[in-house]
Design a protein around this motif. Sequence first.
Motif, short mmCIF file in Angstrom:
data_model
loop_
_atom_site.label_atom_id
_atom_site.label_comp_id
_atom_site.label_asym_id
_atom_site.label_seq_id
_atom_site.Cartn_x
_atom_site.Cartn_y
_atom_site.Cartn_z
N ALA A 29 0.91 -1.40 -0.38
CA ALA A 29 0.00 -0.17 0.07
C ALA A 29 0.76 1.34 0.23
CB ALA A 29 -1.51 -0.37 1.44
N LEU A 30 0.25 2.32 -0.41
CA LEU A 30 0.77 3.53 -0.71
C LEU A 30 0.38 4.37 0.64
CD1 LEU A 30 1.24 3.76 -4.99
CD2 LEU A 30 3.56 3.13 -3.49
N VAL A 31 -0.70 4.04 -0.13
CA VAL A 31 -2.25 5.54 1.23
C VAL A 31 -2.66 4.18 1.53
CG1 VAL A 31 -4.19 6.48 1.07
CG2 VAL A 31 -2.25 7.04 -0.52
N LYS A 32 -2.63 3.82 3.13
CA LYS A 32 -2.37 3.07 3.50
C LYS A 32 -4.23 2.61 4.30
CE LYS A 32 1.77 2.10 4.05
NZ LYS A 32 2.98 0.77 3.55
N TYR A 33 -4.63 1.48 4.51
CA TYR A 33 -5.96 1.38 5.16
C TYR A 33 -5.05 0.65 6.40
CZ TYR A 33 -8.62 -3.20 5.92
OH TYR A 33 -8.81 -3.89 7.07
N TRP A 34 -6.08 1.28 7.59
CA TRP A 34 -5.94 0.78 8.68
C TRP A 34 -6.83 1.44 9.52
CZ3 TRP A 34 -2.73 -2.31 10.11
CH2 TRP A 34 -2.35 -2.23 11.67
N GLY A 35 -7.57 0.92 10.01
CA GLY A 35 -9.04 0.32 10.81
C GLY A 35 -9.83 0.11 9.79
N LYS A 36 -10.59 -0.92 10.55
CA LYS A 36 -12.17 -0.98 9.36
C LYS A 36 -13.52 -1.00 10.50
CE LYS A 36 -10.74 -6.33 10.01
NZ LYS A 36 -10.44 -7.43 9.48
N LYS A 37 -13.84 -1.16 9.44
CA LYS A 37 -15.76 -1.06 9.80
C LYS A 37 -16.45 -2.47 10.00
CE LYS A 37 -16.70 3.17 7.81
NZ LYS A 37 -17.65 3.43 6.89
N LYS A 38 -17.99 -2.86 9.91
CA LYS A 38 -18.01 -4.27 10.07
C LYS A 38 -18.18 -5.03 8.34
CE LYS A 38 -21.18 -4.35 13.40
NZ LYS A 38 -23.42 -4.63 14.17
N ASN A 39 -18.04 -6.08 8.28
CA ASN A 39 -18.28 -7.23 7.31
C ASN A 39 -16.64 -6.36 6.54
OD1 ASN A 39 -20.34 -8.82 8.38
ND2 ASN A 39 -21.63 -6.48 7.06
N GLN A 40 -15.32 -6.33 6.72
CA GLN A 40 -14.54 -5.86 6.47
C GLN A 40 -14.14 -4.42 5.48
OE1 GLN A 40 -12.28 -8.15 7.96
NE2 GLN A 40 -11.16 -9.07 6.28
N ILE A 41 -15.04 -3.52 5.75
CA ILE A 41 -15.11 -2.58 5.29
C ILE A 41 -14.30 -1.42 5.81
CG2 ILE A 41 -16.95 -0.19 5.09
CD1 ILE A 41 -17.68 -2.72 3.47
N HIS A 227 -5.85 -3.47 13.36
CA HIS A 227 -7.51 -2.48 12.64
C HIS A 227 -8.33 -1.90 13.90
CE1 HIS A 227 -6.41 -2.94 8.55
NE2 HIS A 227 -5.91 -4.17 8.26
N ASP A 228 -8.56 -2.86 15.20
CA ASP A 228 -9.46 -2.73 15.64
C ASP A 228 -9.13 -1.20 17.01
OD1 ASP A 228 -10.74 -4.66 14.78
OD2 ASP A 228 -10.57 -5.83 16.81
N SER A 229 -7.47 -1.23 16.90
CA SER A 229 -7.46 -0.48 17.46
C SER A 229 -7.90 0.89 17.16
CB SER A 229 -5.83 -0.28 17.99
OG SER A 229 -5.11 -0.61 16.50
N MET A 230 -7.68 1.47 16.13
CA MET A 230 -8.64 2.74 15.02
C MET A 230 -10.26 3.00 16.31
SD MET A 230 -6.02 4.31 13.57
CE MET A 230 -7.21 5.05 12.34
N HIS A 231 -10.26 1.25 16.91
CA HIS A 231 -12.10 2.57 17.34
C HIS A 231 -11.58 3.29 18.60
CE1 HIS A 231 -14.48 -0.29 14.37
NE2 HIS A 231 -13.65 -1.64 14.84
N GLY A 232 -12.07 4.42 18.46
CA GLY A 232 -11.73 5.72 19.68
C GLY A 232 -11.20 5.72 19.25
N PRO A 282 -4.81 -0.99 23.16
CA PRO A 282 -2.55 -1.07 23.49
C PRO A 282 -1.86 -0.08 22.47
CG PRO A 282 -3.55 -2.58 22.91
CD PRO A 282 -4.72 -2.02 22.80
N TYR A 283 -0.96 0.14 22.51
CA TYR A 283 -0.14 0.49 22.20
C TYR A 283 1.02 0.18 21.68
CZ TYR A 283 1.22 2.26 26.37
OH TYR A 283 1.72 2.29 28.21
N PHE A 284 1.69 -0.47 20.56
CA PHE A 284 2.68 -1.03 20.42
C PHE A 284 3.47 -0.81 19.58
CE2 PHE A 284 -1.33 -1.57 18.23
CZ PHE A 284 -0.60 -1.45 16.82
N ILE A 285 4.77 -1.13 18.99
CA ILE A 285 5.82 -0.56 18.17
C ILE A 285 6.61 -1.75 17.58
CG2 ILE A 285 8.03 0.76 17.68
CD1 ILE A 285 7.86 2.34 20.50
N LEU A 286 6.13 -1.65 15.99
CA LEU A 286 6.61 -2.99 15.28
C LEU A 286 7.89 -2.83 14.85
CD1 LEU A 286 3.38 -3.89 14.03
CD2 LEU A 286 4.09 -4.99 15.60
N MET A 287 8.50 -1.36 15.02
CA MET A 287 9.63 -0.85 13.61
C MET A 287 10.67 -1.34 14.88
SD MET A 287 9.95 2.39 12.54
CE MET A 287 8.52 3.51 13.06
#
Length: 366
Positions: A29-41, A227-232, A282-287
Amino acid sequence: MTEKDFLTSEYSSLKNTGKVRWKSPSNIALVKYWGKKKNQIPANPSISFTLHTCATDTSVSYRKLDKKATEFSFDLFFEGKLKDDFRPKIETFFKRIETYLPFLREYHFKIETSNSFPHSSGIASSASGMSALALCLMAMERELIPEMDTDFFNKKASFLARLGSGSACRSIEGPLVQWGKHSTIEASSDFYGIEYPYKVHEIFMNFQDTILLVDEGQKQISSTVGHDSMHGHPFAEQRFGQALKHLSDFQTILGDGNLGEFIKIVESEALTLHAMMMTSHPYFILMKPNTLEIINRIWSFRKSSKSNVCFTLDAGANVHVLYPGKEKETVYEFIKSELLQFCENGKHICDRTGSGAKNMSKTPAT
């Protein structure tokens, strides 16, 4: 098209046995998708380069059961070995798509799959894997509905792949695929990816992606949890607005071949993705430290050489080094001399933009 367009009425007849095989690429991805709604939207639209070398090769052999099964019947082999730990994900996928492929409980499936890249290394194996499986199942349906055209086949394959893994819907076509509804992008949809519909300068048609394997281990957090972490999330709305703007800006940038502005957006998107992780709960670092060292060396090299090399990141520690094909020799020498030392045992993958999935079936099903 809507979800209803992908519903299938009863088939006139079902084949007894057969085998289909597809090879599907990963994407970055060049423009990232992060966070989703129900049914993989998706919570925001995205755009990606389809890759060429990093791919999943999947075959599905099918045998009609004597009677319709109460449970899905399949065996899954990954790189030649029976993998029961993959069953829950496939069962969830089948449950999600059964409404759209009502033949699923009529068969026993032998699914054989392999990757051209390390599994769980941050190279979106779910994207290539789920898209390859969706394409195999669609190939079965096209045998039952021979009049199905290619456009519908690709859209429904992308629609089904999305229900297995969101980013998988961007692996059907190439070299640039956009997914998610955007007011200024014609025919864009939350339900499936589309081949980018606007002018793309030739410089982006042969872009290189050298993937530096900083950490080949299992990610410490799944993409679903991420993705769920984007809720709220306190910065969610600002992030979604940023993605929408970047996609709008890309229409001119991609059309004109403006590499300077392309680099600004791509690197900003990568860093924003990880900033969202670091500021979520929760916060996390993957780098990893070596991820940051590679980024700093890319910046220094770009400044000194006037190269158009840049980086992007997925949800992991590995670095995708992006650069135009005409700079391949110079940039790859830089990668070998300065960056491979920060990879696990110097491991890396040389990839480039690709044209999408390929039908690998040698003979028609019987």
